[in-house]
Design a protein around this motif. Structure first.
Motif, PDB file in Angstrom:
ATOM      1  N   TYR A 127       3.020  16.383  -2.909  1.00  0.00           N
ATOM      2  CA  TYR A 127       4.045  16.624  -4.340  1.00  0.00           C
ATOM      3  C   TYR A 127       5.309  15.586  -3.035  1.00  0.00           C
ATOM      4  N   SER A 128       5.840  16.696  -2.182  1.00  0.00           N
ATOM      5  CA  SER A 128       6.888  16.166  -1.595  1.00  0.00           C
ATOM      6  C   SER A 128       6.814  14.571  -1.015  1.00  0.00           C
ATOM      7  N   GLN A 129       5.230  14.622  -0.793  1.00  0.00           N
ATOM      8  CA  GLN A 129       5.964  12.499   0.130  1.00  0.00           C
ATOM      9  C   GLN A 129       5.828  11.521  -1.453  1.00  0.00           C
ATOM     10  N   HIS A 130       4.516  12.017  -2.698  1.00  0.00           N
ATOM     11  CA  HIS A 130       4.410  11.040  -3.651  1.00  0.00           C
ATOM     12  C   HIS A 130       3.802  11.651  -4.839  1.00  0.00           C
TER      13      HIS A 130
ATOM     14  N   LEU B  65       5.217  22.644  -8.762  1.00  0.00           N
ATOM     15  CA  LEU B  65       4.935  21.474  -8.017  1.00  0.00           C
ATOM     16  C   LEU B  65       4.319  21.389  -7.425  1.00  0.00           C
ATOM     17  N   GLN B  66       5.434  21.102  -6.216  1.00  0.00           N
ATOM     18  CA  GLN B  66       5.798  21.721  -5.157  1.00  0.00           C
ATOM     19  C   GLN B  66       4.350  22.425  -4.458  1.00  0.00           C
ATOM     20  N   ALA B  67       4.683  23.983  -4.621  1.00  0.00           N
ATOM     21  CA  ALA B  67       4.070  24.472  -4.231  1.00  0.00           C
ATOM     22  C   ALA B  67       2.368  24.823  -4.197  1.00  0.00           C
TER      23      ALA B  67
ATOM     24  N   ALA C 203       0.667  -1.318  -0.356  1.00  0.00           N
ATOM     25  CA  ALA C 203       0.206   0.272   0.112  1.00  0.00           C
ATOM     26  C   ALA C 203       0.644   1.712  -0.042  1.00  0.00           C
ATOM     27  N   ALA C 204       2.370   0.954   0.620  1.00  0.00           N
ATOM     28  CA  ALA C 204       2.747   2.539   0.572  1.00  0.00           C
ATOM     29  C   ALA C 204       3.817   2.537  -0.985  1.00  0.00           C
ATOM     30  N   LEU C 205       3.744   1.600  -1.634  1.00  0.00           N
ATOM     31  CA  LEU C 205       4.432   2.046  -3.362  1.00  0.00           C
ATOM     32  C   LEU C 205       2.920   2.228  -4.067  1.00  0.00           C
ATOM     33  N   PRO C 206       3.641   3.555  -5.074  1.00  0.00           N
ATOM     34  CA  PRO C 206       2.536   3.798  -5.929  1.00  0.00           C
ATOM     35  C   PRO C 206       1.496   2.058  -6.787  1.00  0.00           C
ATOM     36  N   ALA C 207       0.765   1.905  -7.605  1.00  0.00           N
ATOM     37  CA  ALA C 207       0.386   1.128  -8.425  1.00  0.00           C
ATOM     38  C   ALA C 207       2.084   0.514  -9.165  1.00  0.00           C
ATOM     39  N   ARG C 208       2.721   1.879  -9.803  1.00  0.00           N
ATOM     40  CA  ARG C 208       3.175   1.825 -10.987  1.00  0.00           C
ATOM     41  C   ARG C 208       4.707   2.429 -10.620  1.00  0.00           C
TER      42      ARG C 208
END
Length: 120
Positions: free
Chosen positions: A72-75, A65-67, A20-25
């Protein structure tokens, strides 16, 4: 001796938690060339070279993107995918217009370009 059913339940729980902690791809699985083609045909009218013709301050640079993208900063990939799928403000939703794989490819392309700096 531990109960085999308990051990199996523990292993499955750990796998599900880690999964669950990993992105789908992973970005490495994405087709960046396909993402570039999709970006060109669906996104470039407003985001040519990572810019933004509607709101000039909301570019596709990492800083912007961060702002402007939640989480964004986590995922980063997931945050970009969320934006593509759901749209926001003047940006339309591409859910149902692009497949999940296509959204993954575009998101990976955008993130890769943001990492290396868009050329305008």
């Amino acid at each position: 001796m531990p109960n085999p059913a308990s051990a199996l339940a523990l292993v499955l729980s750990l796998c599900l938690t880690l999964g669950a902690a990993l992105p789908a791809r992973a970005m490495t699985d994405a087709d960046l060339s396909h993402g570039a083609q999709l970006f060109s045909s669906n996104c470039a009218a407003c985001h040519m070279g990572g810019g933004n013709v509607i709101r000039a301050t909301r570019t596709l640079s990492q800083a912007d993107l961060q702002a402007y993208l939640d989480s964004y900063s986590q995922h980063p990939i997931e945050a970009i995918e969320h934006q593509i799928e759901n749209g926001k403000n003047a940006m339309p939703s591409y859910e149902g217009k692009l497949s999940l794989t296509e959204i993954d490819d575009v998101a990976a392309f955008v993130e890769k370009q943001a990492e290396k700096g868009w050329s305008r």
